[in-house]
Design a protein around this motif. Sequence first.
Motif, short mmCIF file in Angstrom:
data_model
loop_
_atom_site.label_atom_id
_atom_site.label_comp_id
_atom_site.label_asym_id
_atom_site.label_seq_id
_atom_site.Cartn_x
_atom_site.Cartn_y
_atom_site.Cartn_z
N PRO A 1 10.05 15.61 87.85
CA PRO A 1 10.88 14.40 87.65
C PRO A 1 10.25 13.35 86.75
N ASP B 1 8.63 12.29 83.43
CA ASP B 1 8.47 12.71 82.04
C ASP B 1 7.27 11.97 81.46
N ARG C 1 13.07 8.16 96.89
CA ARG C 1 13.40 7.65 95.56
C ARG C 1 12.87 6.24 95.31
N VAL D 1 11.75 5.99 91.72
CA VAL D 1 12.80 5.73 90.73
C VAL D 1 13.08 4.24 90.66
N LYS E 1 12.61 4.35 83.15
CA LYS E 1 13.35 5.59 83.40
C LYS E 1 12.52 6.85 83.13
N ASP F 1 13.14 10.72 86.83
CA ASP F 1 14.55 11.10 86.85
C ASP F 1 14.66 12.46 87.53
N GLU G 1 17.37 13.99 88.20
CA GLU G 1 18.55 14.70 87.73
C GLU G 1 18.59 14.72 86.20
N ARG G 2 17.45 14.92 85.59
CA ARG G 2 17.34 14.88 84.13
C ARG G 2 18.16 16.00 83.50
#
Length: 699
Positions: free
Chosen positions: A193, A195, A229, A232, A239, A242, A244-245
């Motif tokens: 999740p 990046d 989360r 997040v 961002k 994520d 749900e990338r």
Amino acid sequence: MSKSKLVCNCNKTMPLDAKALAGALKLDAAPNIASELCRGHVAAFEAAVKSGGDLVVACTQEAPLFTELHEKLKGNGTIGFVNIREAAGWSAEAGRATPKIAALLALADLPEPEPVPVVSYKSDGELLIIGPSAAAIGWAERLREQFSVSVLLTRAEGGELPIDRRYPVLSGAEATISGYLGAFEVAWRQQNPIDLEVCTRCNACIHACPEQAIDFTYQIDLDKCKAHRQCVKVCGEIKAVDFERADVQRGERFDLVLDLSEPPLIRTTQPPQGYQAPGKDPLEQALAVQALTQLVGEFEKPRYFAYRENICAHSRSEIVGCTKCLDVCSAHAIASDAAENRVTVDPHLCMGCGGCASVCPSGAMTYAYPRVSDMGRRIKTALQTYREAGGRDPALLFHNTTDGRELIVRLARRGKGLPANVIPLEVFHIASLGLDVMLGSIALGATRSMILSAGSEPQDYRAALHNQLGYGQQILSGLGFGDGHLRLIEAADVPALEQVVWNLGAARGVPAATFDLSNDKRTTLDFVFDHLLKHAPGPKEEVPLAAGAPYGRINVNKQTCTLCMACVAACPEAALLDSQEKPQLRFIERNCVQCGLCEKTCPEDAISLAPRLLLGRQAQEAAVLNESEPFHCVRCGKPFATKQMIENMVGRLSAHSMFGTDAQRRRLHMCADCRVIDMTEHEGEMSIFDYARGGKGEA
């Protein structure tokens, strides 16, 4: 032109005969035999350099010293080196080794092979280190000043990203690597999740995670994560986190790859240059890094192969026949292009083993560095010099430039050395030695032609060599020469090699041929077969061969063959022919490479392969495999098919609704032109256009 020879008996450990060598090499005067050319007699070397001309020093151990002296003295000519010590002089049969020593020295007078096209690489030092976090980051820290480093973390296993963002750190899984030095394409899936390309390393997510599922590699352990989360939320507008990338597929280009994955991402036996996969061993990793440091800059290597697609038996009409080069290539440099009836070879991936040329039945793939003609010249020169110097029963021992060479050296130092009649010949890779070279050696006068594999060659290459040598020995045995002429010696240590070479026994030879080996494989073998047949103790025109051999006939089932000639169109070697005069299938057996394209193309399954070697004139003459009466059009009388073909067609179609009447069935006996005319004369008949579209009554 003969080069000046500097010969040393290495502190009198070799019994050298200067007069005999001069006679064998056709020298104007006997060479001076030094005892310590590299030490007390070095003045003789200096004098030879100052006198000008090309030199050959019969010592390879001190090649670095003599090369340096040659440069310092500004020698005008070239300098080369020949190993007569471990190859001949240090042997239990040293007293009989003069013919072999003369043969080895004669090879030094041969010109260098003609240059071939080169393959270029360019590497700017853009290095990707891929693997688990701790190891990958550790090596990145060590190498960041030597290379332009990038890191791809495939698994979080501890470690910590550096405080300063000195190089890109990426993360992903399902990574794939393709390409070669200077042009690696790396693709991966962004699975974590977080990046790392977006992450600012602010540590907010680490402090916010209630499960402590995030460490200082800034990756989330999904087994610990309970989906609160909070990460997040605190990441906010950055961002970087994520779950749900959507843009998960990533890829970049690199010059070099250090792959620390287990297992490695490229698993070919011979991986591409610029790729290192050392595993977990720290020493192996250090050696891999050392190798990569030598690969920054511009490089060239020979284009080792030449390819003639017009005689390639790989495919026709997208039907695949021969795949031998594809099957043997350990570098995966060869790919099928069935749509274009050929294979393609990536010269950057080719490592020069020559295995493809050895197994190619047609000669479409040939080894170019050196060419077969160059290798044949070396073989012929060595054997001729050996014979003229009084040598008998010469046996050739081909070996590579690495562990094969080292094993022969160790045999001389620790064992009995090589027998006086065993002449070692060095090649870049033993897999390049095909049937043309090995049988050609026998035709040129060698009683044995042997290949030494000391263990570095992949099993696939050894299996291919076993097959090729097996076909050659079957031919020799079938002609009455007996056994033992061709052999692959698999020996990894001195005792194993010594046991073989000192217990070879006798082998029946053949008078030496005068022809040269050609770069055209089938042409060379034609000359070889004719020579062997001429001198065969038990001449015969048919020699049975094992399955997979590149020679043989095809069997045609005359009951099912309709002479459609699909096999003729498929044959890439012009082995199958039709006739302009009458329906006839003809076959020239000498041209057949047993690729199987005819067998796979035949719509009636009427063809099968039968390996054998047919010798003599009949192998070159067109034999009739099947023929049939021509069928004449019942309307115009023109011959347009075979009688059997029309009978088969009538049998299959006469019950069809389109041929329900006698007039319609009669149309099957007409040529194409008359069939059209007859249909127009009967316009009231139902045609295919009268049937409903889709079978539902739609017009």
